[in-house]
Design an enzyme around this catalytic site. Structure first.
Site, short mmCIF file in Angstrom:
data_model
loop_
_atom_site.label_atom_id
_atom_site.label_comp_id
_atom_site.label_asym_id
_atom_site.label_seq_id
_atom_site.Cartn_x
_atom_site.Cartn_y
_atom_site.Cartn_z
N ARG A 51 -4.90 3.32 5.50
CA ARG A 51 -5.99 3.78 4.64
C ARG A 51 -5.88 3.34 3.18
NH1 ARG A 51 -5.79 6.42 8.88
NH2 ARG A 51 -3.57 6.11 8.50
N THR A 52 -4.72 3.61 2.58
CA THR A 52 -4.63 3.38 1.14
C THR A 52 -4.77 1.90 0.82
OG1 THR A 52 -3.11 5.24 1.14
CG2 THR A 52 -3.28 4.00 -0.91
N LYS A 80 14.72 -11.84 -1.67
CA LYS A 80 15.82 -12.59 -2.31
C LYS A 80 16.53 -11.76 -3.36
CE LYS A 80 12.78 -16.57 -2.00
NZ LYS A 80 11.87 -17.32 -2.88
N ARG A 101 2.73 0.83 -3.54
CA ARG A 101 3.37 1.89 -2.73
C ARG A 101 4.83 1.54 -2.55
NH1 ARG A 101 1.09 4.47 2.78
NH2 ARG A 101 -0.12 5.56 1.20
N HIS A 129 1.03 11.18 -4.50
CA HIS A 129 0.04 10.25 -3.96
C HIS A 129 -1.30 10.55 -4.65
CE1 HIS A 129 -2.09 7.60 -1.39
NE2 HIS A 129 -1.62 7.98 -0.20
N1 CP Z 1 -3.42 8.80 3.63
C1 CP Z 1 -2.61 7.72 3.58
O1 CP Z 1 -1.87 7.52 2.61
O2 CP Z 1 -2.69 6.91 4.66
P1 CP Z 1 -1.93 5.51 4.80
O3 CP Z 1 -0.45 5.81 4.88
O4 CP Z 1 -2.47 4.90 6.06
O5 CP Z 1 -2.23 4.71 3.58
#
Ligand code: CP
Length: 304
Positions: A51-52, A80, A101, A129
């Site tokens: 999703r993100t 590396k 992320r 998040h």
């Molecule tokens: N909600 C969420 O962070 O989903 P993903 O891990 O698929 O990005």
């Protein structure tokens, strides 16, 4: 707002502005097709995502911008031994904005200290998040007309679930919110959130183990999966992974206007039969996640 690392980086005024802009985008998407036509987003994902990552990329593409990045750091010079500062300085020389992320808490913050362009925290370990929180708040606002005067149940892995930590932080700024924290004892919300967020802001909260005991009180039920990747041993994960399974039978006890949210991915914690229930709002939430990221990109780049 230069970077977005923590949900509290956004003021309440900026939040309202983002919500209004998101509504505008949803209402007339075509008007926004070219606002980022000369801009590039980099998605640096050191941890898996559906999703993100895709919602950021879809958001930028729908704004007329372009996207580069990796979803497997082993395909980059990280393999590396390149450091985060060097990676960010390099990528920041090519693009206008970065979504990152990382499994290690604090990494996007660390990256932002070296970045010449805005960095968005797309999830750091079990910490925060913030763009999922924007999604969650916008969804609640659309469904309930407000983010105040609600009883919200957060259910599942409240210890490692970063979406829960971010949502609690952000929602503590709204009035007349009551939180019911539903988890096994071992997966309770971390002490620092109880002390520094809930108690400090006088947010009423209750900790319980059984969803059935409180489901009838809830306006919002925010389900979460048990975060397998954060466990130190598999035995504990296997013992706790099916602590909660929301099904039709449990939903009989709930309010008619309950809204069920989930940041997704789901594993077992919501039965597929629940998807047909009008109270299941998690795929609507997914869609809103893309629109609010469009609004966020616009504001961080200052293109409107
Ligand atoms: N909600 C969420 O962070 O989903 P993903 O891990 O698929 O990005």
């Amino acid at each position: 707002m230069k970077h977005l690392i923590d949900p509290m980086d956004i003021t309440m005024e900026e939040l309202e502005d983002l919500f209004r802009l998101t509504e505008e985008i949803i209402g007339s998407e075509d008007d926004f097709n070219y606002v980022c036509s000369n801009k590039i987003l980099a998605t640096l994902f050191y941890e898996p995502s559906t999703r993100t990552k895709f919602s950021f990329e879809a958001a930028m593409l729908r704004l007329g911008g372009r996207v580069i990045g990796f979803s497997d750091p082993d395909s980059s010079s990280v393999m590396k031994g390149e450091s985060i500062p060097d990676t960010i300085r390099t990528v920041g020389s090519y693009v206008d904005i970065i979504a990152m992320r990382h499994p290690k808490e604090g990494s996007p913050k660390y990256a932002s200290l070296y970045s010449p362009v805005p960095v968005i925290n797309a999830g750091d370990g079990g910490h925060q998040h913030p763009t999922q929180t924007l999604t969650d708040l916008f969804t609640i606002r659309q469904l309930k007309g407000q983010i105040s005067n609600l009883t919200i149940g957060l259910c599942g892995d409240l210890k490692f679930g970063r979406t829960v930590h971010s949502l609690i932080k952000s929602i503590s700024r709204y009035t007349n919110i009551k939180l019911i924290l539903i988890s096994p004892h071992e997966l309770q919300i971390p002490q620092y959130i109880k002390m520094e967020v809930l108690r400090k802001n006088n947010i009423p909260f209750l900790e319980v183990e059984r969803l059935e005991d409180v489901i009838d009180e809830l306006d919002i039920l925010y389900m979460t999966r048990v975060q397998k990747e954060r466990f130190f041993n598999e035995e504990d994960y296997i013992r706790l992974k099916d602590s909660y399974v929301l099904n039709k039978e449990k939903l009989r006890l709930a309010k008619e206007d309950l809204a069920i949210l989930h940041p997704l991915p789901r594993v077992n914690e919501i039965g597929y039969e629940v998807d047909e229930d009008p109270r299941a709002c998690y795929f609507q939430q997914v869609r809103y996640g893309m629109y609010i990221r469009m609004a966020l990109i616009i504001r961080l780049l200052g293109v409107m």
